[in-house]
Design a protein around this motif. Sequence first.
Motif, mmCIF file in Angstrom:
data_model
loop_
_atom_site.group_PDB
_atom_site.id
_atom_site.type_symbol
_atom_site.label_atom_id
_atom_site.label_comp_id
_atom_site.label_asym_id
_atom_site.label_seq_id
_atom_site.Cartn_x
_atom_site.Cartn_y
_atom_site.Cartn_z
ATOM 1 N N SER A 166 -1.129 71.707 6.148
ATOM 2 C CA SER A 166 0.262 72.169 6.087
ATOM 3 C C SER A 166 0.335 73.691 6.104
ATOM 4 O O SER A 166 1.299 74.269 6.593
ATOM 5 C CB SER A 166 0.947 71.632 4.837
ATOM 6 O OG SER A 166 0.367 72.210 3.688
ATOM 7 N N PHE A 167 -0.701 74.344 5.577
ATOM 8 C CA PHE A 167 -0.680 75.815 5.604
ATOM 9 C C PHE A 167 -0.707 76.311 7.040
ATOM 10 O O PHE A 167 0.099 77.136 7.456
ATOM 11 C CB PHE A 167 -1.859 76.393 4.816
ATOM 12 C CG PHE A 167 -2.000 77.881 5.007
ATOM 13 C CD1 PHE A 167 -1.144 78.764 4.352
ATOM 14 C CD2 PHE A 167 -2.949 78.400 5.887
ATOM 15 C CE1 PHE A 167 -1.241 80.138 4.557
ATOM 16 C CE2 PHE A 167 -3.055 79.777 6.099
ATOM 17 C CZ PHE A 167 -2.197 80.639 5.428
ATOM 18 N N LYS A 168 -1.650 75.749 7.804
ATOM 19 C CA LYS A 168 -1.753 76.153 9.205
ATOM 20 C C LYS A 168 -0.437 75.902 9.937
ATOM 21 O O LYS A 168 0.072 76.755 10.645
ATOM 22 C CB LYS A 168 -2.868 75.332 9.856
ATOM 23 C CG LYS A 168 -3.826 76.154 10.681
ATOM 24 C CD LYS A 168 -4.842 75.263 11.343
ATOM 25 C CE LYS A 168 -6.229 75.514 10.831
ATOM 26 N NZ LYS A 168 -7.241 74.718 11.519
ATOM 27 N N TRP A 169 0.093 74.714 9.730
ATOM 28 C CA TRP A 169 1.332 74.345 10.426
ATOM 29 C C TRP A 169 2.470 75.282 10.054
ATOM 30 O O TRP A 169 3.306 75.627 10.890
ATOM 31 C CB TRP A 169 1.752 72.909 10.091
ATOM 32 C CG TRP A 169 0.765 71.860 10.525
ATOM 33 C CD1 TRP A 169 -0.491 72.049 11.029
ATOM 34 C CD2 TRP A 169 0.959 70.440 10.503
ATOM 35 N NE1 TRP A 169 -1.080 70.846 11.306
ATOM 36 C CE2 TRP A 169 -0.215 69.847 10.990
ATOM 37 C CE3 TRP A 169 2.010 69.613 10.095
ATOM 38 C CZ2 TRP A 169 -0.369 68.460 11.098
ATOM 39 C CZ3 TRP A 169 1.881 68.239 10.198
ATOM 40 C CH2 TRP A 169 0.690 67.660 10.695
ATOM 41 N N SER A 170 2.501 75.703 8.772
ATOM 42 C CA SER A 170 3.643 76.489 8.306
ATOM 43 C C SER A 170 3.602 77.924 8.819
ATOM 44 O O SER A 170 4.585 78.646 8.707
ATOM 45 C CB SER A 170 3.688 76.488 6.773
ATOM 46 O OG SER A 170 2.606 77.263 6.282
ATOM 47 N N THR A 171 2.447 78.345 9.360
ATOM 48 C CA THR A 171 2.392 79.719 9.859
ATOM 49 C C THR A 171 2.811 79.825 11.325
ATOM 50 O O THR A 171 2.754 80.902 11.911
ATOM 51 C CB THR A 171 0.969 80.315 9.702
ATOM 52 O OG1 THR A 171 0.036 79.456 10.352
ATOM 53 C CG2 THR A 171 0.587 80.455 8.252
#
Lengths: 429, 156
Positions: free
Chosen positions: A62-67
């Motif tokens: 989710s971190f990757k996606w949120s960036t």
Amino acid sequence: MIRRILTEGIDEFDMTRLDVYRSRGGYQALAKALRTMSPDDVADEVKTSGLRGRGGAGVAASFKWSTLPADGRPRYLILNGDESEPGSFSGRMLIQKNPHMIIEGALLSAYACRMARVFIYLRGEFYEGAEIMRRAVEEARAAGFIGERILGTDFSQEVVVHRGAGAYICGEETAIMESLEGKRGHPRTKPPFPTAAGLYGMPTVINNVETIANVAPIVANGGAWFAAIGPEKSPGTKVCSVSGRVRRPGNYEIEMGTPLRELIEEHAGGLEPGHELKFILPAGASSALIQPKNLDVSLDYDSLGAIRSMLGSAGMLVCDERDCAVHVAYLGARFYHHESCGKCTPCREGTGWTERVLHRMEHGLGRSGDTRRLEELCRGIGGRKCLCLLGDFSVTYLQSALANFHDEFEAHEHGGPCPVTAALEVSVR
Amino acid sequence: MPWDAQAADAVVAKYPSPRSAILPLLWLGQNSDGHVTPETVERVADRLGLNISDVESVLSFYTMFRTSPPARHRLQICRSLACAMKGAEEILEHIAAATGVAAGEQSADGGFSVEVVECIAACDHAPAYLCDERMGGPLSPQKALRLLRGEGGDEQ
Ligand SMILES: Cc1cc2nc3c(=O)[nH]c(=O)nc-3n(C[C@H](O)[C@H](O)[C@H](O)COP(=O)(O)O)c2cc1C
Ligand code: SF4
């Protein structure tokens, strides 16, 4: 503890067939998401799940996606199925035995992140895997899960299966983009990171095939369900590949937090009869070795990090007293020298030097000072001096072996047959 | 086999940028001709609007592309960690002694070739191999000789 989420049913049923996958609940998560959830709802479930990347570093999906920047440019999702780290073969099994779960996860991830296209990058040697994956994509397309207006909704998505053609480096996230763009697989300078400027310069997410496969059960059962499995900070399961000196090499899907001892002794059947564990490389050739005294470590990102090793892709190579630490180092060095793309001097030259020194030690031509030379080489190559981590990977095991088996290296400085295996033959006699 | 323009168009259409089709088109050529011929390189360059040297540069980076005709049976033996630990090198020595063909060579009659490869993600079957595109293992010296004669082995 064995816990089958990604491998559920794959031994009993032919899950490569769409009808079989569907009869076991397949594509229901996609239907549910498209009919009752917004893309953000899906992204939220994945965030709640705490899913971390299974391809190496364990970054939260989710971190990757949120960036991803919200700037209207097309975005791309690349599934990393390059799997070339010696010791890792879990992706091969998932690709060959559960392709629809990977595809369903990819569609859900693409919906959540509003992707323009999905690419499934498979290493060239997966001839059979690529056939199976292509068939699965075509079957899913024919059934209305891929293409225009999926399941009669406004969601459209294309999925392209792309084959590599032999190059370990193409598993690195920027090299995979170069390769997909039709170039030589050389890593790019970071930043910019792929989420800012990736494939064709557009925002791009690269996730391992196993990471993405998890998204289907997460959406089906809810992020909270997934978050409750295993340790708080490493939720879910991991398909561990066990090879080397065990009785039952193979893939075992375990709940995160399972002790390494249980995986090796129970599931993989323990060491081959009459032999004794010497060390384990837990994340393939590029990981720091684990000593037998740490066999009770729990298999999750943080616990393995705490003993200065890593879970990574969980390709566990088990070595016993027959495996000389220098021999294993030589095999690793030969691999990394062969696979270095040659762009950075420390990696290109360093892996070559390391292989040469280890080659002569291994072949009875070691010289006084070679152990120290290896230590210096490790310092010269490691420490993130290069464009990508391959250089660092090439010295991680070696440094841990030099620290733990220093005397084995020194014993190879005087030439002659391998003193470690020679001593073994004497004691057997 | 003639260049299948339609198949090539279908491949190009999958990508946002034509150049991405290099690898798939080279695969197409290799699969139909057994290796990547100079004609394939020209056609790929032509179809994608690239220089021949661009295509050649990509071609030479990827180890699985061949630029000369392959032997009838190709045995590729993994020499990475798990496979080397389980005797891959000894099998190569055995093959060389029995047939006179060493790793990297082809038999004089073009019947078979022996190659070493790095990890093929089949460490659970170590020593693992690819024979005519099929993955298998564990390999034994006897099984290797059978595979080279085209007699097949029990695939994984
Ligand atoms: C040299 C090198 C090789 C890599 N090979 C792979 C690989 O084969 N498969 C993979 O998933 N990740 C590989 N990675 C890690 C990727 O760069 C990337 O971090 C990963 O695909 C992200 O997916 P995840 O967040 O889902 O784990 C490699 C990294 C390096 C430096
Ligand atoms: S570290 Fe090695 S493999 Fe990575 S870009 Fe540099 S030379 Fe290439």
